[in-house]
Design an enzyme around this catalytic site. Structure first.
Site, PDB file in Angstrom:
ATOM      1  N   LYS A 135       1.282  -1.349   0.472  1.00 40.22           N
ATOM      2  CA  LYS A 135       0.047  -0.065  -0.385  1.00 40.22           C
ATOM      3  C   LYS A 135       1.191   1.118   0.201  1.00 40.22           C
ATOM      4  CE  LYS A 135      -4.402   1.556   2.003  1.00 40.22           C
ATOM      5  NZ  LYS A 135      -5.265   1.528   3.408  1.00 40.22           N
ATOM      6  N   GLU A 180     -19.437  -5.600  10.021  1.00 41.73           N
ATOM      7  CA  GLU A 180     -20.223  -4.700  10.769  1.00 41.73           C
ATOM      8  C   GLU A 180     -21.339  -5.897  11.412  1.00 41.73           C
ATOM      9  OE1 GLU A 180     -18.737  -2.180   7.398  1.00 41.73           O
ATOM     10  OE2 GLU A 180     -19.648  -4.255   7.179  1.00 41.73           O
ATOM     11  N   ARG A 235     -25.543  -2.145   6.748  1.00 43.59           N
ATOM     12  CA  ARG A 235     -25.431  -3.532   7.011  1.00 43.59           C
ATOM     13  C   ARG A 235     -25.789  -4.241   8.047  1.00 43.59           C
ATOM     14  NH1 ARG A 235     -19.736  -3.916   3.608  1.00 43.59           N
ATOM     15  NH2 ARG A 235     -21.074  -5.466   2.565  1.00 43.59           N
TER      16      ARG A 235
END
Length: 619
Positions: free
Chosen positions: A281, A366, A394
């Protein structure tokens, strides 16, 4: 090469590896320079440059389908498919989306603003392809954080059973926004560090060099190396192999030759293949690498040369809430803080350092985070779960059937609520009020500023039952914080006038601005801070209805199912003649742009409220 002149990826076919490497450097520089002006998702895109170039060299969009999970990793894809000339409009009003966008380009076959959807979508595209007798490839590029989402596991289970060609690229950079957590992350870490992988790299490269590039010989070459690769990597890729998905890797995600060879091998496979690609990254940008705090994941404008980000002045309600929960945790060992992979975004870094045993990063999950919190609460703990409004959607089933139905003492922080701005349509925090108001037994509140949000957070830990606190990410001046609880279900009357505006959250400040403008028009506007949406202040509402002056409910949420809808029902139920009007978001998708500009266009800023009030009063 002038990146702005790229029209489509076809030119990649004629480039050698040295030319491709030079192109990758140019693409990376272009992304850094562009994002330094517009803001955006930086480090994740820098890590995907070589992989995206290799994908577009081996596959041919839009016939072949490439789906990025999460879709913010698609900047190089946008550049290679002819959108560089518009990149200075990235995430701006009427400009390019920061995610894949089907209306922007035929090369964008799917839109993913929430993690975990790419594998299910890829299987759907593969099934449609097979039903039509077509031969195109379907490729899902899934980050290792998104792979831990429950939806990804459901799709993997189905993909392994389907047993038709489908390519999964596991983009493994050990990060989502912060460092990943969980058993899958640990398993991938073992694969990266496994000595068999490191000692076998030279043998693997030698084998790959022997793979013919095209034609029937390609199939023969694949079969020759397939068993060797399995012997090298099967033990570590057993999770996927047991699901019926052939595992290849790890592969160096910044080695164009290695990527090309493995992608061509995956392209010829007759069954699902997972290619485990290791990327870094922020690759190629010194100040973006090793970004374990997620500072370069999503950024505003910055200096491209030094990497100096503009310091944000003041504070936010989210920072005030996190400070308060950290203070309260010092006095109450039952308090836990739980986040689904948003440690930095939720400002919980300090809590995690002070109370590591009471801090839980549940990963991009979640639903799991909410059920976990509920069980902690039912057994005597006091959990605080912080979830962005867009992602709370969600977990709605868990909010409804677990937390609310069982009455757990869970405090849920609904972060990034309201019109979110540049992240656009998939991230607008505008539906949670409509979702939550019908749920029995909950408390739903929102503060007008950082100080009130902190007090409302403290109130949540004194309440019985589920407590939901909304707060925005908007900057505001620093304020002293108090933990003095507020009376649940009580509003605050700030002004009296010939019309009364009922509002909450950041719109209280907007309404105060409108009131000042209306004074210049000779109009006195009343104002109520309705900081509790549920239970609403029935006593004050009855008083307002009895006064008979027009009421206007002004809110930064979807109008259908908002507080305005509720209070109109209240007035109708009492057969009141007092008119109750609503000014809220229109019934359409709200796309990306600066928040102020979006509010202005919808007539929801102070000037828009002034205009609406004058129209209602006939002035």
């Amino acid at each position: 090469m002038d990146v702005r002149q790229i029209k489509n990826p076809a030119f990649l076919q004629g480039m050698n590896e040295q030319e491709l490497q030079k192109l990758c450097g140019e693409l990376r520089e272009f992304i850094i320079e562009s994002v330094s002006h517009t803001g955006g998702h930086l480090s994740s895109n820098l890590g995907l440059v070589e992989l995206t170039v290799a994908l577009h060299r081996v596959f041919h969009t839009p016939q072949d389908k490439i789906i990025f999970d999460v879709g913010h990793q698609c900047y190089t894809h946008k550049l290679l498919t002819g959108r560089a000339a518009e990149f200075d409009t990235l995430r701006c009003t009427d400009g390019l989306s920061g995610f894949q966008c089907r209306t922007e380009s035929p090369h964008d076959c799917y839109e993913g603003g929430h993690a975990g959807t790419a594998l299910s979508a890829a299987l759907g595209f593969a099934m449609a392809r097979d039903a039509k007798g077509e031969k195109n490839a379907v490729i899902a590029v899934v980050g290792d954080g998104a792979m831990g989402n429950g939806l990804s596991y459901e799709a993997l289970n189905h993909i392994g059973d389907y047993q038709k060609p489908l390519i999964i690229i596991l983009n493994d950079n050990r990060m989502s926004i912060n460092t990943n957590v969980g058993a899958l992350h640990n398993s991938l870490e073992r694969i990266r560090l496994h000595r068999g992988y490191r000692s076998a790299k030279s043998r693997t490269k030698a084998a790959l060099r022997r793979i013919p590039v095209v034609g029937e010989a390609m199939v023969h070459g694949v079969e020759q190396v397939k068993e060797d690769l399995k012997r090298l990597y099967l033990r570590d890729g057993a999770l996927f192999e047991e699901m019926g998905i052939t595992y290849y890797g790890p592969v160096n995600g910044h080695d164009l030759g290695e990527l090309d060879a493995f992608l061509r091998m995956a392209k010829e496979a007759a069954k699902p293949v997972l290619l485990h690609v290791i990327t870094e990254k922020g690759h190629g940008c010194d100040y973006c690498t090793d970004d374990y705090d997620g500072l370069w994941h999503g950024v505003g404008a910055f200096d491209a040369q030094s990497g100096r980000q503009m310091a944000a002045g003041g504070t936010t309600q989210g920072k005030a809430v996190s400070r308060m929960v950290t203070e309260l945790a010092a006095e109450d060992e039952r308090i836990y803080a739980i986040t689904p992979a948003m440690t930095t975004g939720a400002h919980l870094t300090e809590f995690a350092k002070k109370y590591p045993k009471r801090f839980i990063d549940a990963g991009i999950a979640e639903e799991h985070a909410l059920v976990l919190a509920n069980a902690l609460a039912l057994d005597g703990m006091r959990p605080f779960v912080t979830i962005y409004s867009t992602f709370l959607q969600r977990g709605y089933d868990e909010v409804n059937h677990d937390i609310a139905r069982m009455g757990g003492n869970v405090v849920v922080g609904i972060d990034r609520c309201g019109v979110i701005g540049e992240d656009g349509v998939s991230h607008q925090g505008i539906f949670d009020v409509s979702l939550l108001l019908p749920v029995p037994g909950i408390i739903l509140a929102q503060g007008r500023d950082a100080a009130e949000s902190a007090r409302l957070l403290a109130t949540g830990f004194t309440a019985e039952g589920p407590y939901f606190l909304r707060y925005s990410k908007n900057a505001m001046p620093e304020q002293p914080l108090s933990r003095e609880p507020l009376p649940i279900g009580r509003w605050e009357r700030l002004r009296e006038g010939e019309i009364t505006v009922i509002t909450y959250g950041d719109f209280v400040g907007e309404a105060e601005g409108a009131a000042r403008l209306l004074e210049m028009d000779g109009i006195c506007m009343g104002l109520v801070n309705a900081r509790f949406l549920k239970p609403y202040d029935a006593e004050m509402m009855n008083t307002l209805l009895a006064e008979g002056k027009p009421l206007l409910v002004y809110e930064e949420v979807a109008g259908i199912g908002g507080l305005g809808s509720l209070l109109q029902q209240v007035a109708a139920g009492q057969e009141s003649r007092t008119p109750v009007h609503s000014l809220a978001l229109p019934d359409r998708w709200i796309y990306h742009g600066k928040r102020r500009e979006l509010l202005r266009r919808m007539g929801l800023d102070a000037a828009g409220l002034r205009k609406t009030v004058r129209e209602l009063l006939g002035r």
